[in-house]
Design an enzyme around this catalytic site. Structure first.
Site, PDB file in Angstrom:
ATOM      1  N   CYS A 128       0.844  -1.206   0.000  1.00  0.00           N
ATOM      2  CA  CYS A 128       0.000   0.000   0.000  1.00  0.00           C
ATOM      3  C   CYS A 128       0.876   1.252   0.000  1.00  0.00           C
ATOM      4  O   CYS A 128       1.926   1.273   0.649  1.00  0.00           O
ATOM      5  CB  CYS A 128      -0.877   0.041   1.241  1.00  0.00           C
ATOM      6  SG  CYS A 128      -1.944  -1.376   1.458  1.00  0.00           S
ATOM      7  N   LYS A 163       3.278  -9.473   3.659  1.00  0.00           N
ATOM      8  CA  LYS A 163       3.214  -9.722   2.211  1.00  0.00           C
ATOM      9  C   LYS A 163       4.127  -8.746   1.484  1.00  0.00           C
ATOM     10  O   LYS A 163       3.934  -7.528   1.556  1.00  0.00           O
ATOM     11  CB  LYS A 163       1.775  -9.588   1.710  1.00  0.00           C
ATOM     12  CG  LYS A 163       1.623  -9.962   0.237  1.00  0.00           C
ATOM     13  CD  LYS A 163       0.161  -9.998  -0.167  1.00  0.00           C
ATOM     14  CE  LYS A 163      -0.001 -10.486  -1.587  1.00  0.00           C
ATOM     15  NZ  LYS A 163      -1.437 -10.576  -1.979  1.00  0.00           N
ATOM     16  N   THR A 191       1.705  -8.196  -6.831  1.00  0.00           N
ATOM     17  CA  THR A 191       1.763  -7.943  -8.281  1.00  0.00           C
ATOM     18  C   THR A 191       2.952  -7.063  -8.683  1.00  0.00           C
ATOM     19  O   THR A 191       3.487  -6.311  -7.866  1.00  0.00           O
ATOM     20  CB  THR A 191       0.471  -7.258  -8.761  1.00  0.00           C
ATOM     21  OG1 THR A 191       0.280  -6.072  -7.973  1.00  0.00           O
ATOM     22  CG2 THR A 191      -0.725  -8.167  -8.606  1.00  0.00           C
ATOM     23  N   THR A 264      -4.871 -15.209  -9.662  1.00  0.00           N
ATOM     24  CA  THR A 264      -5.519 -14.925 -10.947  1.00  0.00           C
ATOM     25  C   THR A 264      -6.196 -16.147 -11.557  1.00  0.00           C
ATOM     26  O   THR A 264      -7.261 -16.028 -12.176  1.00  0.00           O
ATOM     27  CB  THR A 264      -4.465 -14.352 -11.922  1.00  0.00           C
ATOM     28  OG1 THR A 264      -3.925 -13.159 -11.343  1.00  0.00           O
ATOM     29  CG2 THR A 264      -5.054 -14.010 -13.268  1.00  0.00           C
TER      30      THR A 264
END
Length: 300
Positions: A128, A163, A191, A264
């Protein structure tokens, strides 16, 4: 043959979970997936207040994957605790809540709120943008990554998974930083930042201009980063990035992941997680592995 894995003291029945943001909080996939068959369900990111996310269009297909700039749209922690945790508690699976925020205080507020909720683990999304640092992600600076880990650990009652973002020079350094901050486990990769332009309209395809690239195209990069992180730290690794079949999952485990996360692939094959659980079991039987742990990091 025993498929269970122990991640930071939490026993999963098998090493398969889902990547945050690709599975909602389970209800969307309930008709397609037997949630009881998953080692854990990782929820979509949740913040201290509801987030609207980015303007549309915010998803685009790419060769071998997709791009998204959803912007962590979520209902906020209050509705999440009231609606999503009780839904998941109906199933025999571990609950991992993904936490996002725009400042250290945001993260700590959510972690503190979750401390007394009936969940098993937390995954802290440090990709973030840190608004107080001019939008640089917490996960792109080792010092910031260590500090945010220390901060959330003060409030957390459940094990904390940090993460990691792949958009860094040295993933091993980032893994060491969050381990030093007290991370109980590490998950990666998030990602990879990308961009797509519509040549006929001569405009960016995503309203946000850039987005996170995921899917099979990023898998080899993810395997390399999982290998590097696993060889840099002692805490367990949850590997993710372009896993679309059992072979991809096993590759991650052999590289050093104690568990794996499918993202995904859920969109085009909702049953993929169950196929991967079965495929890992078949592989173990074929090659005589009694436990998943025997396979972890076997390739040096």
């Amino acid at each position: 043959m025993n498929m269970s894995v122990n991640i930071a003291g939490v026993e999963w029945k098998n090493p398969v979970t889902v990547a945050s943001g690709t599975f909602g909080s389970g209800a969307e996939f309930d008709a397609f997936v037997d949630l009881n068959r998953l080692g854990a369900v990782t929820t979509k990111g949740v913040a201290n207040i509801p987030w609207a996310g980015n303007p549309t269009p915010r998803v685009a297909e790419t060769c071998g994957g997709m791009m998204n700039a959803v912007g962590l749209q979520n209902p906020g922690i209050d509705l999440f605790c009231k609606r999503d945790i009780p839904f998941l508690r109906q199933y025999d699976t571990k609950i991992i809540v993904n936490v996002c925020g725009k400042s250290t205080e945001d993260y700590c507020e959510v972690v503190e709120r979750l401390a007394d909720e009936d969940i098993d683990m937390m995954e802290i999304n440090i990709s973030c943008p840190n608004v107080k640092e001019g939008g640089i992600a917490f996960g792109q600076n080792p010092k910031a990554a260590e500090e945010i880990t220390k901060a959330v650990k003060k409030y957390a009652k459940q094990p904390v998974i940090m993460k990691l973002s792949p958009n860094v020079t040295d993933i091993g350094e980032m893994a060491k930083a969050v381990e030093a901050g007290g991370a109980d486990a590490i998950s990666l990769i998030n990602t990879i930042t990308g961009m797509k332009i519509d040549i006929h309209r001569r405009q960016f395809v995503l309203a946000n201009r850039t987005g996170g690239v995921s899917g099979p195209a990023i898998h080899p990069i993810a395997v390399r980063m999982v290998y590097q992180a696993a060889n840099a730290v002692q805490v367990p690794i949850i590997g993710m990035g372009g896993i679309s079949c059992a072979e991809d999952a096993i590759e991650m485990i052999l590289a050093g992941a104690s568990a794996i996360s499918v993202g995904t692939a859920n969109f085009h094959n909702p049953a993929v997680t169950m196929e991967i659980v079965d495929g890992i079991a078949e592989y173990m039987e074929k090659y005589g592995f009694q436990t998943v742990k025997e396979m972890v990091g076997l390739v040096k």
